[in-house]
Design an enzyme around this catalytic site. Structure first.
Site, PDB file in Angstrom:
ATOM      1  N   ASN A  34     -24.071  35.311 -39.494  1.00 47.11           N
ATOM      2  CA  ASN A  34     -23.911  34.707 -38.170  1.00 47.11           C
ATOM      3  C   ASN A  34     -23.733  33.195 -38.293  1.00 47.11           C
ATOM      4  OD1 ASN A  34     -26.642  34.865 -39.016  1.00 47.11           O
ATOM      5  ND2 ASN A  34     -27.420  34.684 -36.945  1.00 47.11           N
ATOM      6  N   ILE A  35     -22.938  32.658 -37.383  1.00 48.93           N
ATOM      7  CA  ILE A  35     -22.596  31.233 -37.390  1.00 48.93           C
ATOM      8  C   ILE A  35     -22.797  30.706 -35.971  1.00 48.93           C
ATOM      9  CG2 ILE A  35     -20.818  29.510 -37.853  1.00 48.93           C
ATOM     10  CD1 ILE A  35     -19.516  31.561 -39.773  1.00 48.93           C
ATOM     11  N   GLU A  36     -23.824  29.900 -35.784  1.00 45.40           N
ATOM     12  CA  GLU A  36     -24.182  29.448 -34.432  1.00 45.40           C
ATOM     13  C   GLU A  36     -23.570  28.080 -34.117  1.00 45.40           C
ATOM     14  OE1 GLU A  36     -28.476  29.860 -34.332  1.00 45.40           O
ATOM     15  OE2 GLU A  36     -28.303  32.045 -34.204  1.00 45.40           O
TER      16      GLU A  36
ATOM     17  N   CYS B 115     -21.765  36.483 -34.275  1.00 47.65           N
ATOM     18  CA  CYS B 115     -22.612  37.354 -35.095  1.00 47.65           C
ATOM     19  C   CYS B 115     -22.086  37.497 -36.528  1.00 47.65           C
ATOM     20  CB  CYS B 115     -22.695  38.735 -34.463  1.00 47.65           C
ATOM     21  SG  CYS B 115     -23.646  38.811 -32.926  1.00 47.65           S
TER      22      CYS B 115
ATOM     23  N   GLU C 290     -21.444  40.347 -38.007  1.00 46.89           N
ATOM     24  CA  GLU C 290     -20.465  41.426 -38.134  1.00 46.89           C
ATOM     25  C   GLU C 290     -19.023  40.926 -37.969  1.00 46.89           C
ATOM     26  OE1 GLU C 290     -23.299  41.404 -36.446  1.00 46.89           O
ATOM     27  OE2 GLU C 290     -24.318  43.328 -36.532  1.00 46.89           O
TER      28      GLU C 290
ATOM     29  N   CYS D 174     -25.420  44.384 -32.355  1.00 52.63           N
ATOM     30  CA  CYS D 174     -25.481  44.215 -30.896  1.00 52.63           C
ATOM     31  C   CYS D 174     -24.336  44.990 -30.238  1.00 52.63           C
ATOM     32  CB  CYS D 174     -25.429  42.732 -30.516  1.00 52.63           C
ATOM     33  SG  CYS D 174     -23.778  42.018 -30.545  1.00 52.63           S
TER      34      CYS D 174
ATOM     35  N   CYS E 140     -20.800  43.796 -30.948  1.00 54.49           N
ATOM     36  CA  CYS E 140     -20.430  44.066 -32.348  1.00 54.49           C
ATOM     37  C   CYS E 140     -20.098  45.532 -32.556  1.00 54.49           C
ATOM     38  CB  CYS E 140     -21.549  43.643 -33.292  1.00 54.49           C
ATOM     39  SG  CYS E 140     -21.633  41.849 -33.480  1.00 54.49           S
TER      40      CYS E 140
HETATM   41  N1  THU Z   1     -26.835  38.487 -34.377  1.00 55.31           N
HETATM   42  C1  THU Z   1     -25.976  38.993 -35.308  1.00 55.31           C
HETATM   43  O1  THU Z   1     -25.472  38.249 -36.170  1.00 55.31           O
HETATM   44  N2  THU Z   1     -25.663  40.307 -35.258  1.00 55.31           N
HETATM   45  C2  THU Z   1     -26.202  41.195 -34.361  1.00 55.31           C
HETATM   46  O2  THU Z   1     -25.733  42.320 -34.259  1.00 55.31           O
HETATM   47  C3  THU Z   1     -27.344  40.775 -33.552  1.00 55.31           C
HETATM   48  C4  THU Z   1     -27.428  39.299 -33.329  1.00 55.31           C
HETATM   49  C5  THU Z   1     -27.125  37.056 -34.412  1.00 55.31           C
HETATM   50  C6  THU Z   1     -26.545  36.279 -33.267  1.00 55.31           C
HETATM   51  C7  THU Z   1     -27.445  35.063 -33.231  1.00 55.31           C
HETATM   52  O3  THU Z   1     -26.941  34.108 -34.150  1.00 55.31           O
HETATM   53  C8  THU Z   1     -28.776  35.580 -33.743  1.00 55.31           C
HETATM   54  O4  THU Z   1     -28.516  36.841 -34.359  1.00 55.31           O
HETATM   55  C9  THU Z   1     -29.824  35.769 -32.668  1.00 55.31           C
HETATM   56  O5  THU Z   1     -29.355  36.572 -31.643  1.00 55.31           O
END
Ligand code: THU
Length: 130
Positions: A41-43, A52, A54, A85, A88
């Protein structure tokens, strides 16, 4: 067989950029070319702009020239058996089949296997549009 995919997902998770949620996630895809494509994941400071793990892995797969997910592993540092999620699930379904296995992991390995159709029943199918 799936352990290498788990290890790739865990290694990707360690590269996560998640300073806001502090919730690192890793994903790894084995594609039809036999290669593993992984992502984290890259925020973003503008929170909705982050994404996310995925889709990062899917991006790697597409840019590697592959198109089909044969199997996929997902891992989150702080949540054993973290499932993809909702958004995804739709993204994965684009490149997976109903029976494609998705491995949910903890820090030691694959702990649960779910098929794509178990994760996303009654899905909006890719062939609906034609
Ligand atoms: N996140 C994912 O990378 N994949 C998922 O399927 C669930 C959520 C990440 C998004 C965000 O950066 C962090 O988890 C918290 O929600």
């Amino acid at each position: 067989m799936s352990h290498d995919l788990f290890e790739a997902a865990r290694a990707a998770m360690r590269l996560a950029y998640a300073p806001y949620s502090k919730f690192p996630v890793g994903a790894a895809i084995r594609a039809e070319d036999g290669k593993i494509y992984a992502g984290a994941n890259i925020e973003n400071i503008s929170f909705p702009q982050g994404w996310c793990a995925e889709p990062t892995a899917i991006s790697q797969m597409i840019m590697g020239g592959a198109k089909r997910i044969v199997e996929m592993a997902v891992i989150a540092e702080k949540l054993p058996l973290c499932p993809p999620c909702g958004g995804c699930r739709q993204k994965i379904a684009e490149f997976a089949a109903a029976k494609t296995p998705i491995y949910l992991c903890d820090e030691t390995g694959v702990k649960k296997t779910m098929t794509m159709e178990e994760l996303l029943p009654s899905s909006f199918a890719t062939d609906t549009i034609g």
